[in-house]
Scaffold this motif. Structure first.
Motif, short mmCIF file in Angstrom:
data_model
loop_
_atom_site.label_atom_id
_atom_site.label_comp_id
_atom_site.label_asym_id
_atom_site.label_seq_id
_atom_site.Cartn_x
_atom_site.Cartn_y
_atom_site.Cartn_z
N THR A 297 1.84 1.20 4.88
CA THR A 297 0.70 2.10 4.70
C THR A 297 0.62 2.57 3.25
O THR A 297 -0.46 2.58 2.65
CB THR A 297 0.82 3.32 5.65
N ILE A 298 1.76 2.92 2.69
CA ILE A 298 1.78 3.36 1.29
C ILE A 298 1.38 2.22 0.37
O ILE A 298 0.62 2.42 -0.59
CB ILE A 298 3.16 3.95 0.93
N GLN A 299 1.84 1.01 0.66
CA GLN A 299 1.47 -0.14 -0.18
C GLN A 299 -0.03 -0.44 -0.07
O GLN A 299 -0.68 -0.78 -1.05
CB GLN A 299 2.30 -1.37 0.20
N LEU A 300 -0.58 -0.28 1.14
CA LEU A 300 -2.02 -0.50 1.32
C LEU A 300 -2.81 0.61 0.63
O LEU A 300 -3.88 0.35 0.06
CB LEU A 300 -2.35 -0.55 2.82
N PHE A 301 -2.28 1.83 0.67
CA PHE A 301 -2.90 2.94 -0.06
C PHE A 301 -2.97 2.61 -1.54
O PHE A 301 -3.95 2.93 -2.21
CB PHE A 301 -2.09 4.23 0.18
N LEU B 203 -7.36 5.76 0.55
CA LEU B 203 -7.36 6.15 1.97
C LEU B 203 -8.35 5.37 2.82
O LEU B 203 -8.44 5.58 4.01
CB LEU B 203 -7.69 7.65 2.08
N LYS B 204 -9.08 4.44 2.21
CA LYS B 204 -10.20 3.79 2.89
C LYS B 204 -9.83 2.53 3.68
O LYS B 204 -10.71 1.81 4.11
CB LYS B 204 -11.29 3.48 1.88
N GLU C 12 -1.99 -6.82 7.36
CA GLU C 12 -1.04 -6.80 6.24
C GLU C 12 0.40 -6.90 6.75
O GLU C 12 1.25 -7.53 6.13
CB GLU C 12 -1.23 -5.50 5.44
N MET C 13 0.67 -6.29 7.90
CA MET C 13 2.02 -6.27 8.45
C MET C 13 2.33 -7.51 9.29
O MET C 13 3.49 -7.79 9.58
CB MET C 13 2.20 -5.03 9.33
N GLY C 14 1.30 -8.20 9.71
CA GLY C 14 1.51 -9.36 10.57
C GLY C 14 1.89 -8.97 12.00
O GLY C 14 2.61 -9.69 12.68
N ILE C 15 1.39 -7.81 12.43
CA ILE C 15 1.64 -7.35 13.80
C ILE C 15 0.30 -6.93 14.40
O ILE C 15 -0.71 -6.86 13.72
CB ILE C 15 2.64 -6.16 13.85
N GLU D 128 9.53 2.46 -6.09
CA GLU D 128 8.54 1.60 -5.44
C GLU D 128 7.15 2.24 -5.37
O GLU D 128 6.17 1.58 -5.03
CB GLU D 128 8.99 1.17 -4.03
N TYR D 129 7.04 3.54 -5.72
CA TYR D 129 5.76 4.22 -5.67
C TYR D 129 5.22 4.58 -7.05
O TYR D 129 4.18 5.20 -7.17
CB TYR D 129 5.84 5.49 -4.83
N LYS D 130 5.92 4.20 -8.10
CA LYS D 130 5.53 4.61 -9.45
C LYS D 130 4.18 4.05 -9.88
O LYS D 130 3.49 4.67 -10.67
CB LYS D 130 6.60 4.22 -10.47
N ASP D 131 3.78 2.91 -9.36
CA ASP D 131 2.50 2.34 -9.78
C ASP D 131 1.36 2.66 -8.81
O ASP D 131 0.27 2.09 -8.90
CB ASP D 131 2.63 0.84 -9.99
N ILE D 132 1.59 3.59 -7.88
CA ILE D 132 0.53 4.00 -6.96
C ILE D 132 -0.31 5.07 -7.65
O ILE D 132 0.21 5.98 -8.27
CB ILE D 132 1.12 4.55 -5.65
#
Length: 193
Positions: A18-22, A27-28, A37-40, A96-100
């Motif tokens: 979810t964070i990666q998709l964000f 939020l859209k 994206e998750m393959g589920i 892992e969130y620095k480029d968000i």
């Protein structure tokens, strides 16, 4: 694909994705996009989170728990001085969130008010390690005597403003840049010495 792992692993996988998709869409994004994206299946996601609002609420804790984990690593690092630890903890952001781009989080207040309330709550709590570290710096003589409560209030209120308003968007500034600037101002002041 049937998920073969523990519920906690699935929850973490959903929240991390979810964070990666964000990162890509803000939020859209839709639950269909998340499932793809998750393959589920979307049904698997809904087994863990009944709706998007609940998922975003849990994502707040997931994110802040990662920040707390990063703080622990900073505190354990014997190669950092007290001042370096203070700077690092005040501006901590999981790698892992620095480029968000968190600059659009002001939308959360209106669209997901419970998640926004949880962000504010988490911003205002969990300061024990930071306060101890600043007090340690004062005892060591590397930090001038200050009221730590004021520092906490300044940083919390500033971050809350970033999340409440479109300040960052209007000024074309990323959240990491803004946070680094705030930490620099708190640590160095605004007057050239």
């Amino acid at each position: 694909m049937r998920w073969k792992y523990k519920e906690s692993e699935l929850r973490e996988f959903i929240l991390d994705t979810t964070i990666q998709l964000f990162k890509l869409k803000g939020l859209k994004f839709t639950m269909d996009e998340l499932a793809k994206e998750m393959g589920i299946s979307k049904k698997t996601i809904y087994r863990v989170f009944p709706d998007k609002k609940t998922m975003f609420y849990r994502m707040v804790d997931f994110f802040f728990d990662k920040i707390k984990s990063e703080e622990e690593e900073i505190l354990k690092n014997d190669k950092l001085s007290t001042v370096d630890k203070i700077r690092a903890i005040l501006g901590v952001m999981p790698e892992e969130y620095k480029d968000i781009d968190f600059s659009a989080l002001y939308i959360v207040r209106d669209k997901y008010p419970k998640s926004y309330e949880r962000i504010v709550e988490r911003l205002e709590t969990g300061w024990d390690n930071t306060i101890k570290l600043i007090n340690q710096g004062i005892k060591e003589g590397v930090v001038r005597p200050i009221d730590v409560t004021v520092v906490k209030a300044m940083l919390s209120a500033t971050i809350e403003q970033f999340f409440q308003k479109d300040i960052l968007v209007r000024n074309d500034m990323s959240y990491p840049e803004a946070l680094a600037s705030v930490v620099d101002i708190i640590c160095c002041g605004i007057i050239i010495k």
